[in-house]
Scaffold this motif. Structure first.
Motif, PDB file in Angstrom:
ATOM      1  N   ALA A 221       0.753  -1.049   0.155  1.00  0.00           N
ATOM      2  CA  ALA A 221       0.101   0.001  -0.082  1.00  0.00           C
ATOM      3  C   ALA A 221       0.950   1.368  -0.223  1.00  0.00           C
ATOM      4  N   SER A 222       2.284   1.262  -0.279  1.00  0.00           N
ATOM      5  CA  SER A 222       3.158   2.118  -0.122  1.00  0.00           C
ATOM      6  C   SER A 222       2.916   3.290  -1.344  1.00  0.00           C
ATOM      7  N   GLY A 223       2.212   3.000  -2.432  1.00  0.00           N
ATOM      8  CA  GLY A 223       2.242   3.866  -3.710  1.00  0.00           C
ATOM      9  C   GLY A 223       0.963   4.557  -3.884  1.00  0.00           C
ATOM     10  N   GLU A 224       0.429   4.967  -4.809  1.00  0.00           N
ATOM     11  CA  GLU A 224      -0.881   5.501  -5.006  1.00  0.00           C
ATOM     12  C   GLU A 224      -2.056   4.412  -5.335  1.00  0.00           C
ATOM     13  N   THR A 225      -1.560   3.362  -5.924  1.00  0.00           N
ATOM     14  CA  THR A 225      -2.198   2.243  -6.195  1.00  0.00           C
ATOM     15  C   THR A 225      -1.853   0.856  -5.386  1.00  0.00           C
ATOM     16  N   LEU A 226      -2.962   0.027  -5.177  1.00  0.00           N
ATOM     17  CA  LEU A 226      -2.396  -0.905  -4.308  1.00  0.00           C
ATOM     18  C   LEU A 226      -2.041  -1.949  -5.313  1.00  0.00           C
ATOM     19  N   VAL A 227      -0.681  -2.792  -4.834  1.00  0.00           N
ATOM     20  CA  VAL A 227      -0.443  -3.843  -5.811  1.00  0.00           C
ATOM     21  C   VAL A 227      -0.273  -5.020  -4.946  1.00  0.00           C
ATOM     22  N   ARG A 228      -1.026  -6.157  -5.571  1.00  0.00           N
ATOM     23  CA  ARG A 228      -0.990  -7.402  -4.928  1.00  0.00           C
ATOM     24  C   ARG A 228       0.089  -8.260  -4.957  1.00  0.00           C
ATOM     25  N   THR A 229       0.808  -8.463  -3.634  1.00  0.00           N
ATOM     26  CA  THR A 229       2.030  -9.177  -3.721  1.00  0.00           C
ATOM     27  C   THR A 229       1.868 -10.681  -3.427  1.00  0.00           C
ATOM     28  N   ALA A 230       0.635 -10.968  -2.897  1.00  0.00           N
ATOM     29  CA  ALA A 230       0.376 -12.759  -2.654  1.00  0.00           C
ATOM     30  C   ALA A 230      -1.090 -12.777  -2.546  1.00  0.00           C
ATOM     31  N   ALA A 231      -1.390 -13.852  -2.902  1.00  0.00           N
ATOM     32  CA  ALA A 231      -2.987 -14.282  -2.742  1.00  0.00           C
ATOM     33  C   ALA A 231      -2.874 -15.774  -2.623  1.00  0.00           C
ATOM     34  N   ARG A 232      -4.009 -16.389  -2.024  1.00  0.00           N
ATOM     35  CA  ARG A 232      -4.115 -17.729  -1.809  1.00  0.00           C
ATOM     36  C   ARG A 232      -5.646 -18.097  -1.791  1.00  0.00           C
ATOM     37  N   ARG A 233      -6.004 -19.081  -2.468  1.00  0.00           N
ATOM     38  CA  ARG A 233      -7.445 -19.730  -2.023  1.00  0.00           C
ATOM     39  C   ARG A 233      -6.984 -21.208  -1.403  1.00  0.00           C
ATOM     40  N   PHE A 234      -7.713 -21.572  -0.749  1.00  0.00           N
ATOM     41  CA  PHE A 234      -7.333 -22.949   0.092  1.00  0.00           C
ATOM     42  C   PHE A 234      -7.773 -24.150  -0.283  1.00  0.00           C
ATOM     43  N   ALA A 235      -9.061 -24.190  -1.035  1.00  0.00           N
ATOM     44  CA  ALA A 235      -9.578 -25.370  -1.341  1.00  0.00           C
ATOM     45  C   ALA A 235      -8.630 -26.312  -2.398  1.00  0.00           C
ATOM     46  N   ASP A 236      -8.909 -27.491  -2.187  1.00  0.00           N
ATOM     47  CA  ASP A 236      -8.200 -28.485  -3.157  1.00  0.00           C
ATOM     48  C   ASP A 236      -8.910 -28.678  -4.303  1.00  0.00           C
ATOM     49  N   GLY A 237      -8.370 -29.770  -5.196  1.00  0.00           N
ATOM     50  CA  GLY A 237      -9.014 -30.007  -6.450  1.00  0.00           C
ATOM     51  C   GLY A 237     -10.471 -30.386  -6.156  1.00  0.00           C
ATOM     52  N   GLU A 238     -10.666 -31.144  -4.895  1.00  0.00           N
ATOM     53  CA  GLU A 238     -12.267 -31.376  -4.617  1.00  0.00           C
ATOM     54  C   GLU A 238     -13.069 -30.751  -4.157  1.00  0.00           C
ATOM     55  N   GLY A 239     -12.318 -29.518  -3.909  1.00  0.00           N
ATOM     56  CA  GLY A 239     -12.993 -28.500  -3.063  1.00  0.00           C
ATOM     57  C   GLY A 239     -13.017 -28.618  -1.542  1.00  0.00           C
ATOM     58  N   LYS A 240     -12.154 -29.338  -1.134  1.00  0.00           N
ATOM     59  CA  LYS A 240     -12.134 -29.359   0.324  1.00  0.00           C
ATOM     60  C   LYS A 240     -10.907 -28.586   0.703  1.00  0.00           C
ATOM     61  N   GLY A 241     -11.323 -28.297   2.103  1.00  0.00           N
ATOM     62  CA  GLY A 241     -10.172 -27.280   2.583  1.00  0.00           C
ATOM     63  C   GLY A 241     -10.332 -25.821   2.317  1.00  0.00           C
ATOM     64  N   ALA A 242     -11.448 -25.435   2.061  1.00  0.00           N
ATOM     65  CA  ALA A 242     -11.682 -23.978   1.723  1.00  0.00           C
ATOM     66  C   ALA A 242     -11.607 -23.242   3.164  1.00  0.00           C
TER      67      ALA A 242
END
Length: 581
Positions: A221-242
Motif C-alpha cells: 500500500a506504499s504507492g498511489e495504487t494497491l499492488v497485490r504481492t500474494a494471494a491464496r485460495r485454500f480449497a483443493d481440487g475436490e473443493g475441500k479445505g476452503a
C-alpha cells in the motif's frame, strides 16, 4: 465466571470475584491470590448490543469498541472509549450506524466507518473532525490505515440486511483532497482488512454462497495504487479445505500471517507468498472453533480466540514462536459475568504487549464484554533438584513402579498446581506416561508399570508456562527384572499304594498376567529312580491337583515345576509322601 489455567490445568484464576462500578463503566475483577504471577483479567460490560470493530490507541492508552447497530439505515451508532484499566471514559454517538475503526500512524485521529462518510475524531478530546469522503455503504465497512491512507470497504447497495453476506464489495481509499479513490479490487461478501508493518495491507474474504473458495490477499500500500504481492485460495481440487475466515493478523516483523479459520483452526502462513509456515501452531482444544487472532506488539505472544462451550477454553495465550512448546495460558468464558466466547475479530494488543484486549459475547450475540488481560511481565527459572529416585528398589515387569523427584521454581508460587510430563524408553521404544501433579513442596510422583525386562529410562520434563521457563529434563535408568512366581503343595504325610496319592497345590505369578494358564511339570522320585508324570494345567483360580498311584513303598518325592517366561522367573516345589503297602 471466567476460568484461566495452563494447559492440562483446571481451576479458576482466583477464588474471589470482586464487582465494582468504576467511573461510567461497570467493571468486574477476577482477583488472584497475591502470589499468583500469571495473567490478570479485568472485565467491563460493554454498553452495546452488537459489535463491529475494536482498535487500540497505545499512544494515549485508549481502547475503542464500535457498536454497528445495523438493523436500520436510521439507527444511530456508538463508539465506547475505555482506558487500559477497563474504565469507560467516554461514549461517542454517531447519527448513523458505525462499523470499522482505524487509527492513523501516530494515534492522533480515529477513523470510523460511517454510512455515507469516513468519520474522524480527535483522540485527545473525542471531538469530531471534518469527515472523509466515501461512497455510501449499507452493510458496514472494514477499515485499515496503511501506506499513509485509510483504506475502507464499501458494499454495493442492498435492500435487505440479509443480502450483505453476498453483496459485491469494493475496496477504496481516502485521498488527501478529501475525495475517495476506488482501487479496482472487489469481490463478494463482507471483505475484511488488516494493516501490517512495511505499508502492507491484507484482505480476507468470509465464506458465502457466492464465494465457495474464499481468498486471502496481501497488498503493498506504499504507492498511489494497491499492488497485490500474494494471494491464496485454500480449497483443493475436490473443493475441500476452503478457508472459513474469521480473523487475520500480521506478525510484528511482517514476515508471517496468522489466520483464524473456524474449520482448520489457526493457520500460520508466510507473508511473501501465503504458503504454510514450516511449523504451525498446535490445534485448538477439541470443540473450539477459531474466531480471532492477534500477535502482541513485542512479538512475544500469540492470542487465539475461539467459540467454545462450557469449560473448553475460548482464549489461549501462547508464545508467538511456533517452535516454543511452552503450554498456553487458557481462559474459559462461561456465562453472565464474562460472556461465552470470543467475538470474531475481537482481539487486539497494546503496542508493548503488556495488555491484551478481548471482546467476548454471549451465545445469542446480544451482549458483549471487554476483557483486559495482562500476561506476566517476567518469566522465572525452573529446575529439577536432587535427581530422580524410584521404588521399589527391585523393579519387576508388570508391577507398579513409582518414580519421584522435585521441581524447584523461582519467583512467586503458581496459583494452580503445575504438571510435569514423563516418558519411559526401553527396548520397545518410547512411551508417554502422561502428567504428574507437582505438590506445593515441589515434589511429584510418576506412576508406571514397566512391561519389558531390561533397562528402562524415565525422562521427566517441565515445559514451563507463561510464568516459568522450561526446566532441563531429568532422567533415571531402572533395571527391570522378571516377576517372581511360586508353587505351594499340600500333600499327605502318608499314603498307600492301593489308594494312591492325592496332592493339591496353588500357583501364583506376580507382575503381568499370563497370556495362558500355566502348565506345570511333575516328577516322581522313589527308590527305583526318577520319572516324569503327566503335566497339569492350573485352573483359573490358580489351583491344581495331582493324583498318582505310587509304584513302590517307602518315601516318594513329588516335584512340581514351572519354567517361567519372558516376564516371569520359573519356580519349583516338592513334597515327600511315605508310601505303605
Amino acid at each position: 465466571m471466567n476460568t484461566v489455567r495452563g494447559i492440562r490445568r483446571t481451576g479458576r484464576l482466583g477464588g474471589t470475584l470482586l464487582a465494582a462500578a468504576l467511573a461510567a463503566g461497570a467493571l468486574t475483577v477476577s482477583a488472584a491470590p497475591a502470589a499468583h504471577a500469571a495473567a490478570s483479567d479485568l472485565v467491563a460490560k460493554l454498553p452495546i448490543s452488537s459489535f463491529s470493530a475494536l482498535t487500540v490507541d497505545s499512544a494515549h492508552q485508549r481502547v475503542y469498541v464500535a457498536d454497528s447497530n445495523m438493523g436500520s439505515s436510521s439507527n444511530t451508532g456508538l463508539i465506547a472509549v475505555y482506558d487500559f484499566s477497563g474504565v469507560r471514559l467516554s461514549t461517542i454517538t454517531t447519527q448513523r450506524h458505525v462499523s470499522g475503526l482505524a487509527l492513523n500512524a501516530d494515534g492522533s485521529v480515529l477513523h470510523a466507518g460511517g454510512r455515507e462518510t469516513i468519520l474522524r475524531y480527535d483522540t485527545t478530546t473525542y471531538q469530531a473532525l471534518p469527515a472523509g469522503a466515501a461512497s455510501t455503504d449499507t452493510c458496514g465497512r472494514s477499515l485499515a490505515f496503511a501506506g499513509g491512507k485509510v483504506h475502507h470497504t464499501v458494499s454495493s447497495y442492498i435492500t435487505y440486511l440479509s443480502d450483505c453476506d453476498t453483496s459485491l464489495t469494493y475496496l477504496d481509499h481516502s485521498r488527501p483532497d478529501n475525495t475517495w479513490q476506488r482501487s479496482g479490487w472487489q469481490d463478494y461478501g463482507r471483505l475484511q482488512l488488516e494493516a501490517g508493518p512495511g505499508d502492507r495491507l491484507m484482505m480476507g474474504q468470509p465464506a458465502n454462497s457466492k464465494a465457495a473458495n474464499p481468498f486471502l490477499a496481501v497488498f503493498d500500500a506504499s504507492g498511489e495504487t494497491l499492488v497485490r504481492t500474494a494471494a491464496r485460495r485454500f480449497a483443493d481440487g475436490e473443493g475441500k479445505g476452503a478457508l472459513d475466515f474469521k480473523d487475520m493478523a500480521f506478525s510484528p516483523d511482517g514476515t508471517a500471517v496468522a489466520v483464524a479459520d473456524a474449520t482448520a483452526g489457526t493457520r500460520l502462513l508466510n507473508t511473501a507468498d501465503l504458503s504454510d509456515a514450516a511449523t504451525g501452531y498446535p490445534a485448538l482444544p477439541a470443540g473450539a472453533a477459531a474466531s480471532a487472532v492477534a500477535f502482541s506488539g513485542d512479538g512475544k505472544y500469540l492470542a487465539r480466540g475461539a467459540s467454545a462451550q462450557g469449560a473448553t477454553p475460548d482464549l489461549l495465550l501462547s508464545p508467538a514462536d511456533p517452535e516454543d512448546a511452552t503450554p498456553a495460558l487458557e481462559f474459559a468464558f462461561e456465562g453472565s459475568l464474562d460472556g461465552d466466547r470470543v467475538a470474531p475479530r475481537g482481539l487486539e494488543w497494546s503496542a508493548d504487549g503488556s495488555r491484551l484486549f478481548a471482546v467476548t459475547t454471549n451465545t445469542a450475540g446480544s451482549q458483549y464484554w471487554l476483557h483486559v488481560v495482562q500476561p506476566p511481565a517476567v518469566q522465572y527459572d525452573a529446575r529439577f533438584t536432587g535427581g530422580l529416585t524410584h521404588s521399589p528398589a527391585g523393579a519387576v515387569a508388570g508391577e507398579a513402579l513409582a518414580v519421584r523427584g522435585r521441581l524447584e521454581l523461582d519467583g512467586p508460587a503458581p496459583a494452580e498446581p503445575l504438571k510435569v510430563t514423563a516418558t519411559r524408553t526401553d527396548a520397545g521404544g518410547t512411551r508417554e506416561l502422561g502428567t504428574a501433579t507437582v505438590r506445593a513442596d515441589g515434589t511429584f510422583t510418576v506412576l508406571d508399570e514397566p512391561d519389558l525386562v531390561g533397562e528402562a529410562t524415565y525422562t521427566v520434563s517441565f515445559l514451563g508456562d507463561l510464568t516459568h521457563r522450561p526446566a532441563t529434563d531429568v532422567t533415571r535408568t531402572v533395571s527391570v527384572g522378571r516377576a517372581g512366581s511360586a508353587i505351594t503343595l499340600t500333600a499327605p504325610a502318608e499314603a498307600s499304594k492301593s489308594a494312591g496319592v492325592h496332592i493339591t497345590g496353588t500357583f501364583t505369578a506376580r507382575g503381568a498376567a499370563l497370556p495362558e494358564r500355566a502348565v506345570l511339570t511333575v516328577e516322581r522320585t522313589d527308590r527305583l529312580g526318577t520319572g516324569t508324570l503327566s503335566s497339569v494345567t492350573v485352573a483359573a483360580d490358580g489351583t491344581f491337583t495331582i493324583d498318582d498311584l505310587p509304584r513302590t513303598r517307602r518315601d516318594t518325592t513329588y516335584t512340581v515345576g514351572w519354567p517361567g517366561d519372558d516376564l516371569h522367573d520359573g519356580t519349583t516345589a516338592s513334597a515327600t509322601v511315605r508310601v505303605t503297602a
